[in-house]
Motif scaffolding. Structure first.
Motif, short mmCIF file in Angstrom:
data_model
loop_
_atom_site.label_atom_id
_atom_site.label_comp_id
_atom_site.label_asym_id
_atom_site.label_seq_id
_atom_site.Cartn_x
_atom_site.Cartn_y
_atom_site.Cartn_z
N ASN B 58 1.31 -1.14 -0.11
CA ASN B 58 -0.24 0.09 -0.60
C ASN B 58 0.57 1.13 0.08
O ASN B 58 0.98 2.55 0.12
CB ASN B 58 -0.92 -0.25 1.25
CG ASN B 58 -1.94 -0.98 1.13
OD1 ASN B 58 -2.44 -1.39 -0.09
ND2 ASN B 58 -2.56 -1.62 2.13
N GLY B 59 1.78 1.22 -0.71
CA GLY B 59 2.59 1.93 -1.28
C GLY B 59 4.35 2.86 0.42
O GLY B 59 4.81 1.60 1.22
N GLY B 60 4.71 3.70 0.38
CA GLY B 60 6.06 3.53 0.72
C GLY B 60 6.60 4.82 0.99
O GLY B 60 6.36 5.66 -0.16
N GLN B 61 7.83 5.06 1.12
CA GLN B 61 8.86 6.22 0.58
C GLN B 61 9.36 5.81 -0.17
O GLN B 61 10.42 4.85 0.06
CB GLN B 61 9.16 6.48 2.25
CG GLN B 61 10.16 7.63 2.49
CD GLN B 61 8.84 8.84 2.67
OE1 GLN B 61 7.69 8.34 3.37
NE2 GLN B 61 9.42 10.06 2.29
N VAL B 62 10.13 6.84 -0.77
CA VAL B 62 10.91 6.84 -1.85
C VAL B 62 12.32 7.80 -2.32
O VAL B 62 12.10 9.13 -1.71
CB VAL B 62 10.34 7.30 -3.11
CG1 VAL B 62 11.68 6.77 -4.59
CG2 VAL B 62 9.70 6.19 -3.82
N VAL B 63 13.06 7.31 -1.97
CA VAL B 63 14.29 8.35 -1.38
C VAL B 63 15.57 8.60 -2.32
O VAL B 63 15.79 7.46 -2.85
CB VAL B 63 15.22 8.17 -0.41
CG1 VAL B 63 16.24 9.48 -0.20
CG2 VAL B 63 14.70 7.88 0.87
N ILE B 64 15.41 9.22 -3.47
CA ILE B 64 16.36 9.82 -4.29
C ILE B 64 17.85 10.73 -4.29
O ILE B 64 17.31 11.66 -3.65
CB ILE B 64 15.79 10.77 -5.61
CG1 ILE B 64 14.03 9.89 -6.01
CG2 ILE B 64 16.18 11.38 -6.99
CD1 ILE B 64 12.84 11.34 -6.36
N THR B 78 16.43 5.03 -3.21
CA THR B 78 16.00 3.55 -1.83
C THR B 78 14.25 3.30 -2.15
O THR B 78 12.97 4.50 -1.39
CB THR B 78 16.21 4.07 -0.36
OG1 THR B 78 17.39 4.42 -0.80
CG2 THR B 78 15.98 3.37 0.18
N PHE B 79 13.29 2.91 -1.70
CA PHE B 79 11.96 2.36 -1.81
C PHE B 79 12.04 1.76 -0.53
O PHE B 79 12.22 0.51 -0.31
CB PHE B 79 11.75 1.15 -2.80
CG PHE B 79 11.53 2.54 -4.20
CD1 PHE B 79 12.94 2.38 -4.66
CD2 PHE B 79 10.56 2.59 -4.47
CE1 PHE B 79 13.30 3.29 -5.76
CE2 PHE B 79 11.27 3.23 -5.88
CZ PHE B 79 11.98 3.47 -6.32
N ALA B 80 11.24 2.12 0.83
CA ALA B 80 11.46 1.62 2.00
C ALA B 80 9.61 2.09 2.27
O ALA B 80 8.77 2.59 1.96
CB ALA B 80 11.60 2.43 2.50
N ASP B 81 8.95 0.44 1.76
CA ASP B 81 8.02 0.35 2.89
C ASP B 81 7.51 -0.58 4.11
O ASP B 81 8.03 -1.50 4.85
CB ASP B 81 6.67 -0.27 1.83
CG ASP B 81 6.92 -2.05 1.90
OD1 ASP B 81 7.34 -2.11 2.38
OD2 ASP B 81 7.64 -2.66 0.53
N LYS B 82 6.33 -0.64 4.73
CA LYS B 82 5.70 -1.07 6.06
C LYS B 82 5.63 -1.99 5.60
O LYS B 82 4.07 -2.22 6.49
CB LYS B 82 5.58 -0.51 7.10
CG LYS B 82 7.09 0.67 7.79
CD LYS B 82 6.30 1.53 8.16
CE LYS B 82 7.11 2.79 9.65
NZ LYS B 82 7.76 3.51 8.21
#
Lengths: 132, 137
Positions: B58-64, B78-82
């Protein structure tokens, strides 16, 4: 809601994708195209992706779906105008678009469709064409 | 040694976020002068991972990030999800494997498009995938 226009050209339908397709738009296009093939009795569909800079596996699946769905409605789909960088990326990603006809540009796509459909295409005016 | 030159982040929680995410990645890739083929590979990889995050977590955070190592510069994402995490990473990295209704190209395909690929996942806690594409990689 945003929609991708579908143009009718004789017995073919032409779709030019000019925007980045997000999922819902792609799915709407899929449905619209299939309905349009059914409604018009089109024998071929040309999808021009020359303005598309990214084809990911989702979009690849949509193209494959459209090709299969139109085929069961007796219409062939040709995807035309793929950017070289997109072609390289697709194959490395592992997506070969098998089952989807492709052509370099709209013109070649059109002649591919004409060859596929053969001379007995009833929708084309064949009044002057009496050869067997 | 890897130096981080810039860092930017965004959340991906809806399918409409995928296109802006790709555009942000494209911006930085263009800024460092990445060629069109590598750009396309990187953006496609980002698109796959962003979609995966949406589909499974259901989505997450992307760091560029723009990074450099010696003379070479690149883009690290970086693709981080929970989300639920990946139980069997080896299986998930196999071509053709999918728990969802996809083609199962996502992870192994994405790995082929980039220079570095790192996947960390803890079942029940989430998944973090980091990819790096060098400008001339």
């Amino acid at each position: 809601m945003e929609k991708i226009p579908i143009l009718r050209m004789g017995s073919f339908l032409l779709v030019t994708i000019q925007v980045d397709l997000y999922d819902r738009l792609a799915l709407t296009l899929e449905t619209d195209l299939i309905n349009m093939v059914h409604k018009t009795g089109a024998r071929g569909v040309l999808i021009d992706i020359s303005a598309v800079s990214i084809v990911d596996s989702f979009m690849g699946r949509i193209l494959g779906n459209i090709a299969s769905m139109t085929r069961v409605l007796d219409a062939e789909t040709v995807v035309v105008g793929m950017q070289p960088a997109v072609a390289i990326t697709l194959i490395e990603l592992g997506l070969s678009l098998s089952g989807v006809y492709t052509a370099l540009d709209v013109e070649r796509g059109m002649s591919l469709l004409q060859t596929k459909l053969g001379p007995n295409d009833e929708l084309v005016d064949d009044d002057a064409d009496d050869t067997e | 040694m890897l130096t981080i030159l810039s860092k930017d982040s965004m959340t991906v929680t809806r399918e409409q976020d995928v296109v802006p995410c790709r555009n942000r990645v494209k911006e930085v890739a263009v800024k460092i002068g990445m060629g069109i083929v590598n750009q396309t590979k990187l953006i496609t990889a980002a698109s796959e991972l962003a979609r995966n995050m949406l589909r499974y977590a259901n989505g997450g955070q992307v760091v560029i990030e723009v990074v450099s190592k010696g003379r070479e510069s690149g883009v690290r994402l970086t693709f981080a999800d929970k989300g639920p995490g990946i139980a069997d990473i080896n299986l998930a990295m196999q071509d053709g494997y999918s728990t969802g209704k996809s083609l199962g190209l996502g992870l192994p395909g994405t790995k082929r498009l980039v220079n570095e690929f790192d996947l960390k996942s803890i079942v029940g806690q989430g998944t973090t995938i980091t990819i790096l594409k060098w400008k001339n990689g």
